[in-house]
Design a protein around this motif. Sequence first.
Motif, PDB file in Angstrom:
ATOM      1  N   ALA A  63      25.621  10.585 -20.608  1.00  0.00           N
ATOM      2  CA  ALA A  63      26.113  10.720 -21.722  1.00  0.00           C
ATOM      3  C   ALA A  63      25.572  11.725 -22.736  1.00  0.00           C
ATOM      4  N   VAL A  64      24.103  11.668 -22.648  1.00  0.00           N
ATOM      5  CA  VAL A  64      23.096  12.244 -23.763  1.00  0.00           C
ATOM      6  C   VAL A  64      22.721  13.661 -23.017  1.00  0.00           C
ATOM      7  N   GLY A  65      22.701  13.731 -21.822  1.00  0.00           N
ATOM      8  CA  GLY A  65      22.170  14.827 -20.995  1.00  0.00           C
ATOM      9  C   GLY A  65      20.705  15.086 -21.786  1.00  0.00           C
ATOM     10  N   ASP A  66      20.374  16.357 -21.785  1.00  0.00           N
ATOM     11  CA  ASP A  66      19.223  17.053 -22.547  1.00  0.00           C
ATOM     12  C   ASP A  66      19.258  17.010 -23.791  1.00  0.00           C
ATOM     13  N   GLY A  67      20.067  16.452 -24.511  1.00  0.00           N
ATOM     14  CA  GLY A  67      20.175  16.558 -26.052  1.00  0.00           C
ATOM     15  C   GLY A  67      20.657  17.782 -26.653  1.00  0.00           C
ATOM     16  N   SER A  68      20.871  18.837 -26.157  1.00  0.00           N
ATOM     17  CA  SER A  68      21.528  19.975 -26.809  1.00  0.00           C
ATOM     18  C   SER A  68      22.595  19.981 -27.349  1.00  0.00           C
ATOM     19  N   ALA A  69      23.593  19.245 -26.852  1.00  0.00           N
ATOM     20  CA  ALA A  69      24.696  18.928 -27.613  1.00  0.00           C
ATOM     21  C   ALA A  69      24.562  18.548 -29.107  1.00  0.00           C
ATOM     22  N   PHE A  70      23.277  17.842 -29.234  1.00  0.00           N
ATOM     23  CA  PHE A  70      23.018  17.081 -30.642  1.00  0.00           C
ATOM     24  C   PHE A  70      22.045  18.193 -31.296  1.00  0.00           C
ATOM     25  N   GLY A  71      21.472  19.321 -30.651  1.00  0.00           N
ATOM     26  CA  GLY A  71      20.459  19.882 -31.257  1.00  0.00           C
ATOM     27  C   GLY A  71      19.016  19.502 -31.167  1.00  0.00           C
ATOM     28  N   LEU A  72      18.838  18.568 -30.022  1.00  0.00           N
ATOM     29  CA  LEU A  72      17.699  18.002 -29.787  1.00  0.00           C
ATOM     30  C   LEU A  72      17.136  18.131 -28.420  1.00  0.00           C
ATOM     31  N   LYS A  73      15.905  18.077 -28.491  1.00  0.00           N
ATOM     32  CA  LYS A  73      15.245  17.865 -27.170  1.00  0.00           C
ATOM     33  C   LYS A  73      14.965  16.525 -26.636  1.00  0.00           C
ATOM     34  N   VAL A  74      15.474  15.959 -25.469  1.00  0.00           N
ATOM     35  CA  VAL A  74      15.474  14.632 -25.166  1.00  0.00           C
ATOM     36  C   VAL A  74      14.291  14.401 -24.046  1.00  0.00           C
ATOM     37  N   THR A  75      13.610  13.414 -24.081  1.00  0.00           N
ATOM     38  CA  THR A  75      12.569  12.947 -23.159  1.00  0.00           C
ATOM     39  C   THR A  75      12.921  11.492 -22.636  1.00  0.00           C
ATOM     40  N   TYR A  76      13.171  11.015 -21.556  1.00  0.00           N
ATOM     41  CA  TYR A  76      13.637   9.883 -21.125  1.00  0.00           C
ATOM     42  C   TYR A  76      12.473   8.905 -20.894  1.00  0.00           C
ATOM     43  N   LEU A  77      12.268   7.700 -21.384  1.00  0.00           N
ATOM     44  CA  LEU A  77      11.073   7.024 -21.417  1.00  0.00           C
ATOM     45  C   LEU A  77      11.582   5.546 -20.589  1.00  0.00           C
ATOM     46  N   PRO A  78      11.366   5.396 -19.439  1.00  0.00           N
ATOM     47  CA  PRO A  78      11.759   4.015 -18.678  1.00  0.00           C
ATOM     48  C   PRO A  78      10.960   2.998 -19.358  1.00  0.00           C
ATOM     49  N   GLN A  79      11.755   1.828 -19.356  1.00  0.00           N
ATOM     50  CA  GLN A  79      11.343   0.452 -19.582  1.00  0.00           C
ATOM     51  C   GLN A  79      11.601  -0.439 -18.719  1.00  0.00           C
ATOM     52  N   GLU A  80      10.843  -1.169 -18.219  1.00  0.00           N
ATOM     53  CA  GLU A  80      10.813  -1.932 -17.078  1.00  0.00           C
ATOM     54  C   GLU A  80      11.733  -3.198 -17.234  1.00  0.00           C
ATOM     55  N   ALA A  81      11.791  -3.371 -18.698  1.00  0.00           N
ATOM     56  CA  ALA A  81      12.505  -4.823 -19.194  1.00  0.00           C
ATOM     57  C   ALA A  81      12.549  -4.618 -20.679  1.00  0.00           C
ATOM     58  N   PRO A  82      13.480  -5.167 -21.391  1.00  0.00           N
ATOM     59  CA  PRO A  82      13.458  -5.423 -22.676  1.00  0.00           C
ATOM     60  C   PRO A  82      12.434  -6.283 -23.338  1.00  0.00           C
ATOM     61  N   LEU A  83      11.249  -5.970 -23.345  1.00  0.00           N
ATOM     62  CA  LEU A  83      10.278  -6.810 -23.853  1.00  0.00           C
ATOM     63  C   LEU A  83       9.600  -6.832 -25.018  1.00  0.00           C
ATOM     64  N   GLY A  84      10.673  -6.429 -26.064  1.00  0.00           N
ATOM     65  CA  GLY A  84      10.058  -6.110 -27.416  1.00  0.00           C
ATOM     66  C   GLY A  84      10.210  -4.981 -28.214  1.00  0.00           C
ATOM     67  N   LEU A  85      10.372  -4.561 -29.201  1.00  0.00           N
ATOM     68  CA  LEU A  85      10.621  -3.194 -30.114  1.00  0.00           C
ATOM     69  C   LEU A  85       9.063  -2.720 -30.122  1.00  0.00           C
ATOM     70  N   ALA A  86       8.191  -3.440 -30.137  1.00  0.00           N
ATOM     71  CA  ALA A  86       6.980  -2.943 -30.130  1.00  0.00           C
ATOM     72  C   ALA A  86       6.444  -2.784 -28.880  1.00  0.00           C
ATOM     73  N   HIS A  87       7.163  -3.330 -27.872  1.00  0.00           N
ATOM     74  CA  HIS A  87       6.641  -2.930 -26.174  1.00  0.00           C
ATOM     75  C   HIS A  87       7.196  -1.538 -25.993  1.00  0.00           C
ATOM     76  N   ALA A  88       8.318  -1.280 -26.727  1.00  0.00           N
ATOM     77  CA  ALA A  88       8.876   0.285 -26.476  1.00  0.00           C
ATOM     78  C   ALA A  88       7.802   1.356 -27.064  1.00  0.00           C
ATOM     79  N   VAL A  89       7.167   1.116 -28.479  1.00  0.00           N
ATOM     80  CA  VAL A  89       6.130   1.696 -28.729  1.00  0.00           C
ATOM     81  C   VAL A  89       4.912   1.801 -27.715  1.00  0.00           C
ATOM     82  N   LEU A  90       4.669   0.732 -27.302  1.00  0.00           N
ATOM     83  CA  LEU A  90       3.602   0.735 -26.391  1.00  0.00           C
ATOM     84  C   LEU A  90       3.722   1.783 -25.163  1.00  0.00           C
ATOM     85  N   ILE A  91       4.849   1.856 -24.663  1.00  0.00           N
ATOM     86  CA  ILE A  91       5.184   2.655 -23.268  1.00  0.00           C
ATOM     87  C   ILE A  91       5.451   4.079 -23.632  1.00  0.00           C
ATOM     88  N   ALA A  92       5.766   4.095 -25.064  1.00  0.00           N
ATOM     89  CA  ALA A  92       6.023   5.550 -25.583  1.00  0.00           C
ATOM     90  C   ALA A  92       4.477   6.392 -25.928  1.00  0.00           C
TER      91      ALA A  92
END
Length: 356
Positions: A63-92
């Motif tokens: 759906a999002v692709g590389d982000g260029s359709a929105f004027g963005l540069k997108v990097t995808y960051l895999p998360q093994e499981a939804p382990l909390g919002l702060a966990h997303a910060v940790l893996i990023a």
Amino acid sequence: MKALVLAGGAGTRLRPITHTSAKQLVPVANKPVLFYGLEAIAEAGITDVGIVVGSTAQEIRRAVGDGSAFGLKVTYLPQEAPLGLAHAVLIARDYLGDDDFVMYLGDNFLIGGITEPVERFRRERPAAQIMLTRVPDPSGFGVAELDTEGRLIGLEEKPDKPKSDLALVGVFLFTSAVHPVVAALAPSERGELEITHAVSGLMDAGHRVEATVTEGYWKDTGSVADMLEANRLVLEEMEPEIAGVVGDSELIGRVTVAPGAVVRRSRIVGPVIIGAGSLVEDSYLGPFTSVAEDCQIIDSELEYSVVLGGAAIRGVRRIEASLIGHEVEVTPAPRTPRAHRLVLGDHSKVQICASS
């Protein structure tokens, strides 16, 4: 400054829709809710975006692709499981580096965008800046407590007895000061790394944390009722456009008929949007209804509802306040025997009117 968009949640409150579709891609006025967030980020002048993805990663990527359709540069960051919002910060952590960043929940819907809070954060640069809104039942959210002068003095995650009606909006702004705090967090009783604990940790360490109460419209679009309400709000502001074919029909108010859509012998009372390739025939569509692409609405009545792509509703009287999934077929039952015939996925909810 970077943006961290969370799009890895499972969306249990929107089942069965989210058994086959990412909750962040469920449409509001025929546009995925995630896209509104990406557009708001671009409007705020942020172009470098990391998207945290989970089990629906492939769908989000398509759906999002590389982000260029929105004027963005997108990097995808895999998360093994939804382990909390702060966990997303940790893996990023490696992606974010020492940059300031805004964290945006991908299923949140916020009218007015985030340009103003981002500009304020850039000017004042507290260690963290959170947004709050008043809600009737705050127990399902992170809840903030302010003193008499409006300063943040406490945060709780989904408390049984909330100390205020101020819920955390799914937009957080941080400097790199948050990273050592997140790295030291222990899982909560829910087994997650809570962002409320990270913000509290910043306060405990003496860092400045600012809170603002937004008067703009915000919804966590995690339930059918919230999706329908967000859909209503967007349609209220929609500019009408007739790009498809309309024949022998009555269109009242703000109605959009996308290219390739066909409306015949029908009454449409806006605001209504009909997606590309859809057919509405011998039917009534009432206010605050969105029909996605390649649908069929024939000899039926539909109001205050969202119909996803490829669905067909034929010969059915009065459907309202409903979310109809992809490729769903809704048709009348045979007259005899007088019985309902249902094929329903896990976690479905059905309300049937009893006839006398």
